[in-house]
Design an enzyme around this catalytic site. Structure first.
Site: not given
Length: 219
Positions: A12, A14, A168
């Site tokens: 991922d 961000d 995250d």
């Protein structure tokens, strides 16, 4: 050096490779304030990070009428573009990617950003050449639908059992589960790590240094 377990590692963007979570939360809140709808809490705004933009704003502003989502999206982009120069890679990200490439791992990005947004972010970070393939939410199905990972695996010729997703948010880990891939969570991004366990990540890293070490030892 141990035998490589995964050929493809998808990240991922961000909150996983770049320190952008707090800025995105503020931009979502400011956009909601601009259009006069209820401003979500930090936790509510953080939860939608990783989703496609319009889906994220729909969750963040459920009281807003659907015909005003484009306006909300424009206000979000306005605030984000004004602040994106503040976004930096987490310390240790470049070294981690370099070490993984040196071990012949294929690297990919699977993100809720738009193609335009990711290309700009990759350019700012000088990372266009670091990744073998990338997918964004506006060119395929958004998370947690598995299509993004499935397309990356198909493009790079790697089966699910040889693919690892690092993210995250629960959206990342659920996408990996839906695609039949293993995952690793990081606790320093948008979602609280307590929510990860039901999605069976192989590990939850609490820093980029810890993630780097784990990948070198186990991936």
């Amino acid at each position: 050096m141990h035998k490589r377990r995964f050929d493809l590692i998808a990240f991922d963007w961000d909150g996983t490779l770049v320190d952008s979570t707090a800025l995105i939360v503020r931009c979502i809140q400011d956009a909601c304030r601009d259009v006069g709808t209820a401003v979500p809490s930090d936790a509510q705004a953080g939860y939608v990070i990783g989703l496609g933009l319009i889906e994220a704003l729909r969750h963040a502003a459920p009281e807003l009428s659907a015909d005003r989502y484009p306006e909300l999206g424009r206000r979000y982009r306005h605030h984000y573009l004004a602040r994106q120069h503040r976004i930096v890679l987490f310390d240790g990200t470049l070294a981690m990617l370099h070490d993984l490439k040196s071990r012949q791992h294929l690297l990919a990005v699977a993100t809720g950003k738009t193609r335009l947004g990711l290309n700009d972010a990759l350019g700012r970070a000088g990372l266009h050449s670091a990744f073998d393939a990338t997918r964004t939410a506006d060119e395929t199905a958004g998370k947690p639908h598995p299509r993004m990972l499935q397309e990356l695996m198909r493009e790079l010729g790697v089966p699910p059992e040889r693919t690892l997703m690092v993210g995250d948010t629960t959206h990342d880990l659920q996408m990996a589960l839906n695609a039949g891939c293993a995952s690793v969570g990081v606790s320093y991004g948008a979602h609280e790590p307590e929510a990860f366990h039901a999605l069976r990540p192989l590990h939850v890293a609490h820093s980029v240094r810890e993630l780097h070490d784990w990948l070198l030892q186990h991936a």
